[in-house]
Design a protein around this motif. Sequence first.
Motif, PDB file in Angstrom:
ATOM      1  N   PHE A  51       3.963   6.330  -5.195  1.00  0.00           N
ATOM      2  CA  PHE A  51       3.950   6.659  -6.611  1.00  0.00           C
ATOM      3  C   PHE A  51       2.836   7.646  -6.937  1.00  0.00           C
ATOM      4  O   PHE A  51       3.026   8.554  -7.740  1.00  0.00           O
ATOM      5  CB  PHE A  51       3.802   5.389  -7.456  1.00  0.00           C
ATOM      6  N   GLU A  52       1.678   7.505  -6.303  1.00  0.00           N
ATOM      7  CA  GLU A  52       0.586   8.440  -6.547  1.00  0.00           C
ATOM      8  C   GLU A  52       0.918   9.839  -6.043  1.00  0.00           C
ATOM      9  O   GLU A  52       0.581  10.833  -6.675  1.00  0.00           O
ATOM     10  CB  GLU A  52      -0.692   7.949  -5.863  1.00  0.00           C
TER      11      GLU A  52
ATOM     12  N   TRP B 178       4.151  11.126  -5.011  1.00  0.00           N
ATOM     13  CA  TRP B 178       5.464  11.720  -5.217  1.00  0.00           C
ATOM     14  C   TRP B 178       6.094  11.434  -6.578  1.00  0.00           C
ATOM     15  O   TRP B 178       7.247  11.770  -6.802  1.00  0.00           O
ATOM     16  CB  TRP B 178       6.433  11.249  -4.127  1.00  0.00           C
ATOM     17  N   SER B 179       5.377  10.840  -7.508  1.00  0.00           N
ATOM     18  CA  SER B 179       5.982  10.521  -8.806  1.00  0.00           C
ATOM     19  C   SER B 179       6.352  11.783  -9.583  1.00  0.00           C
ATOM     20  O   SER B 179       7.219  11.750 -10.450  1.00  0.00           O
ATOM     21  CB  SER B 179       5.039   9.652  -9.629  1.00  0.00           C
ATOM     22  N   TRP B 180       5.729  12.906  -9.276  1.00  0.00           N
ATOM     23  CA  TRP B 180       6.064  14.153  -9.946  1.00  0.00           C
ATOM     24  C   TRP B 180       7.507  14.572  -9.659  1.00  0.00           C
ATOM     25  O   TRP B 180       8.119  15.291 -10.452  1.00  0.00           O
ATOM     26  CB  TRP B 180       5.099  15.262  -9.538  1.00  0.00           C
ATOM     27  N   LEU B 181       8.068  14.100  -8.532  1.00  0.00           N
ATOM     28  CA  LEU B 181       9.462  14.435  -8.214  1.00  0.00           C
ATOM     29  C   LEU B 181      10.429  13.832  -9.224  1.00  0.00           C
ATOM     30  O   LEU B 181      11.472  14.416  -9.520  1.00  0.00           O
ATOM     31  CB  LEU B 181       9.818  13.943  -6.810  1.00  0.00           C
ATOM     32  N   LEU B 182      10.104  12.675  -9.758  1.00  0.00           N
ATOM     33  CA  LEU B 182      10.965  12.046 -10.755  1.00  0.00           C
ATOM     34  C   LEU B 182      11.050  12.894 -12.018  1.00  0.00           C
ATOM     35  O   LEU B 182      12.130  13.073 -12.594  1.00  0.00           O
ATOM     36  CB  LEU B 182      10.455  10.633 -11.078  1.00  0.00           C
ATOM     37  N   GLU B 183       9.912  13.437 -12.435  1.00  0.00           N
ATOM     38  CA  GLU B 183       9.888  14.316 -13.613  1.00  0.00           C
ATOM     39  C   GLU B 183      10.633  15.617 -13.342  1.00  0.00           C
ATOM     40  O   GLU B 183      11.385  16.103 -14.193  1.00  0.00           O
ATOM     41  CB  GLU B 183       8.432  14.610 -14.004  1.00  0.00           C
TER      42      GLU B 183
ATOM     43  N   ILE C  11       0.834  -1.206   0.000  1.00  0.00           N
ATOM     44  CA  ILE C  11       0.000   0.000   0.000  1.00  0.00           C
ATOM     45  C   ILE C  11       0.867   1.254   0.000  1.00  0.00           C
ATOM     46  O   ILE C  11       0.609   2.206  -0.741  1.00  0.00           O
ATOM     47  CB  ILE C  11      -0.965  -0.022   1.205  1.00  0.00           C
ATOM     48  N   CYS C  12       1.931   1.246   0.813  1.00  0.00           N
ATOM     49  CA  CYS C  12       2.834   2.402   0.872  1.00  0.00           C
ATOM     50  C   CYS C  12       3.526   2.633  -0.468  1.00  0.00           C
ATOM     51  O   CYS C  12       3.717   3.769  -0.900  1.00  0.00           O
ATOM     52  CB  CYS C  12       3.865   2.220   1.981  1.00  0.00           C
ATOM     53  N   ARG C  13       3.910   1.565  -1.134  1.00  0.00           N
ATOM     54  CA  ARG C  13       4.574   1.681  -2.430  1.00  0.00           C
ATOM     55  C   ARG C  13       3.634   2.345  -3.439  1.00  0.00           C
ATOM     56  O   ARG C  13       4.031   3.236  -4.191  1.00  0.00           O
ATOM     57  CB  ARG C  13       4.995   0.308  -2.927  1.00  0.00           C
ATOM     58  N   LYS C  14       2.378   1.905  -3.471  1.00  0.00           N
ATOM     59  CA  LYS C  14       1.418   2.489  -4.403  1.00  0.00           C
ATOM     60  C   LYS C  14       1.125   3.950  -4.055  1.00  0.00           C
ATOM     61  O   LYS C  14       1.028   4.799  -4.941  1.00  0.00           O
ATOM     62  CB  LYS C  14       0.130   1.681  -4.391  1.00  0.00           C
ATOM     63  N   LEU C  15       0.996   4.253  -2.772  1.00  0.00           N
ATOM     64  CA  LEU C  15       0.719   5.631  -2.368  1.00  0.00           C
ATOM     65  C   LEU C  15       1.897   6.557  -2.680  1.00  0.00           C
ATOM     66  O   LEU C  15       1.697   7.713  -3.040  1.00  0.00           O
ATOM     67  CB  LEU C  15       0.391   5.689  -0.868  1.00  0.00           C
TER      68      LEU C  15
END
Length: 123
Positions: A33-34, A36-41, A27-31
């Motif tokens: 990405f939802e 903080w994935s903008w940090l990768l960009e 659950i933490c892994r999915k959350l």
Amino acid sequence: MAKEYNPKYDPNTEAFQMRAQWKKVDICRKLWFERWSWLLEERRKTLEESDAIRGEYASVLPQAVKRLETTRSLKPVPVTSTGTIGWLSSRPDCQLEIYTSWLTKIPIRLPDAWENMEYVGTK
């Protein structure tokens, strides 16, 4: 005489707790990405901008002189009665009185962090 208490080991409880922990991690892994994935960009954009700046200023700034490879050789080693002790100081380029650096030109300035491609990390 006091009886020592030994906690009972229950494999079913351990397995249940382990599965619950794995579920929490999923659950933490999915959350993450939802949320903080903008940090990768953002990191990718920042690296592209810094590479552009580094490329723009690398040609303008004076470059530090890199150490030249030398062609000095210690061969042939002479056969002496004391082995190889003392023969090296008889050569003019290896005398102990020479305290100069092997670097022939003094650098104009220290290298800037922008010039080091590995400063931020690999792409």
